[in-house]
Design an enzyme around this catalytic site. Structure first.
Site, PDB file in Angstrom:
ATOM      1  N   SER A 120       0.805  -1.217   0.000  1.00  0.00           N
ATOM      2  CA  SER A 120       0.000   0.000   0.000  1.00  0.00           C
ATOM      3  C   SER A 120       0.841   1.271   0.000  1.00  0.00           C
ATOM      4  O   SER A 120       0.305   2.363  -0.199  1.00  0.00           O
ATOM      5  CB  SER A 120      -0.927   0.017   1.217  1.00  0.00           C
ATOM      6  OG  SER A 120      -0.178  -0.055   2.422  1.00  0.00           O
ATOM      7  N   HIS A 141      -2.103  -2.627  -6.355  1.00  0.00           N
ATOM      8  CA  HIS A 141      -2.622  -2.276  -5.042  1.00  0.00           C
ATOM      9  C   HIS A 141      -4.146  -2.362  -5.057  1.00  0.00           C
ATOM     10  O   HIS A 141      -4.834  -1.478  -5.574  1.00  0.00           O
ATOM     11  CB  HIS A 141      -2.158  -0.873  -4.648  1.00  0.00           C
ATOM     12  CG  HIS A 141      -2.660  -0.440  -3.307  1.00  0.00           C
ATOM     13  ND1 HIS A 141      -2.913   0.884  -2.989  1.00  0.00           N
ATOM     14  CD2 HIS A 141      -2.980  -1.161  -2.190  1.00  0.00           C
ATOM     15  CE1 HIS A 141      -3.340   0.951  -1.744  1.00  0.00           C
ATOM     16  NE2 HIS A 141      -3.409  -0.268  -1.252  1.00  0.00           N
ATOM     17  N   GLU A 153      -4.752   0.225  -8.089  1.00  0.00           N
ATOM     18  CA  GLU A 153      -3.638   1.105  -8.453  1.00  0.00           C
ATOM     19  C   GLU A 153      -2.537   0.259  -9.077  1.00  0.00           C
ATOM     20  O   GLU A 153      -2.032  -0.672  -8.441  1.00  0.00           O
ATOM     21  CB  GLU A 153      -3.079   1.812  -7.213  1.00  0.00           C
ATOM     22  CG  GLU A 153      -3.856   3.020  -6.770  1.00  0.00           C
ATOM     23  CD  GLU A 153      -3.167   3.744  -5.625  1.00  0.00           C
ATOM     24  OE1 GLU A 153      -3.067   4.977  -5.689  1.00  0.00           O
ATOM     25  OE2 GLU A 153      -2.741   3.083  -4.655  1.00  0.00           O
ATOM     26  N   ASN A 191      -3.199   6.519  -0.977  1.00  0.00           N
ATOM     27  CA  ASN A 191      -2.760   6.580   0.422  1.00  0.00           C
ATOM     28  C   ASN A 191      -1.935   7.825   0.721  1.00  0.00           C
ATOM     29  O   ASN A 191      -1.909   8.284   1.868  1.00  0.00           O
ATOM     30  CB  ASN A 191      -1.983   5.318   0.792  1.00  0.00           C
ATOM     31  CG  ASN A 191      -2.916   4.180   1.113  1.00  0.00           C
ATOM     32  OD1 ASN A 191      -4.044   4.387   1.540  1.00  0.00           O
ATOM     33  ND2 ASN A 191      -2.463   2.957   0.892  1.00  0.00           N
TER      34      ASN A 191
END
Length: 286
Positions: A120, A141, A153, A191
């Site tokens: 992540s 991801h 992602e 993130n």
């Protein structure tokens, strides 16, 4: 063009089992590897429960659920990954453990097999550098819960080849997900934006500006967020949020990514959110 048909997933936890499920539902044979049978038993149970829930909702037939379940095999034997076209790791967020894993895969997999990490926030460029064939390493991801969340992602390491990026992007579309490609950077896109927002909401609690409930309510009512940042932190896991903040802080060497003291305290206390029954709210454990 790279041909990806057989999928390997290393790690049978929440993310690994979810990843296995979405590939199996799309008709791909999946082999899930973990260190111990109890972890694999939990993974199978998690997938069975998720598929049953979809059947009850009417979004999946019983026959399709059975077909998906039949496509998932499990093993504790790492070397059985040797025939996989794509191996996705969904293990602990520790760069040294992930790099060691990539080196082990180099020793057993074909030179044209693709290695993907579900990390992540860890740098894909750093992970790829550990492989004898860094061009085949890429980030995939997924988001929790994997069967429900649409985005994947796709993170290109500095070394990732165009062929690998194109193949993984096409594969993501084939399993019914939406790929969005980004260059490698600590925390990537989602993130890098999301974790600092959760962290700042925690700082607001720490400074006594408002209650956790009111802060979440303000963000839902004022910013039209479907879930408040503190409730989202509890859902993700406050330990995961802390891990992401520390990765951002160390990677960018920028004080704006410094983790809230309260976040550190809650993780130290074991108040991790939904998975432990207590975070910024209390949850009934199933």
């Amino acid at each position: 063009m790279l041909k990806i048909e057989k999928i390997g997933v290393i790690g049978g936890g929440t993310m690994g089992s979810g990843i296995a499920q979405v590939f199996a539902m799309a008709g791909y044979p999946v082999l899930v590897q973990d260190l111990a049978e109890p972890a694999l038993d939990r993974a199978r149970k998690t997938v069975e429960t998720s598929l049953s829930r979809l059947v009850k909702k009417g979004t999946l037939t019983e026959a399709k659920a059975a077909q998906a379940m039949a496509l998932i095999a499990t093993t504790t034997v790492f070397d059985l990954m040797d025939d996989r076209d794509l191996v996705i790791e969904a293990i602990v967020e520790k760069v040294e453990i992930k790099t060691e894993l990539l080196k082990r895969l180099d020793g057993i997999c074909r030179h044209d097999a693709v290695f993907a990490s579900n990390t992540s926030s860890i740098s894909l460029t750093e992970l790829a550098a550990a492989s004898a064939h860094p061009g085949r390493v890429i980030g995939m991801h997924f988001f929790n819960p994997v069967p429900m969340m649409q985005l994947v992602e796709i993170i290109r390491a500095l070394q990732t080849t165009d062929a690998v990026s194109d193949a993984v992007t096409d594969l993501t579309l084939a399993i019914g997900k939406t790929p969005r490609v980004s260059k490698d950077s600590y925390g990537f896109i989602v993130n890098r934006l999301l974790a600092p927002q959760i962290n700042e909401a925690i700082n607001c609690v720490y400074e006594g500006l408002a209650t956790a409930e009111d802060i979440d309510s303000m963000m839902k009512l004022g910013a039209n967020h479907p879930m408040g940042p503190l409730a989202l932190g509890d859902l993700i896991g406050l330990d995961v949020v802390l891990n992401i903040m520390e990765t951002l802080y160390q990677g960018f060497d920028d004080p704006k990514y410094r983790a809230s003291p309260l976040l550190k305290q809650m993780v130290a206390a074991g108040y991790l959110g939904r998975k432990t029954g207590k975070g910024f709210a209390e949850y009934h454990q199933r």
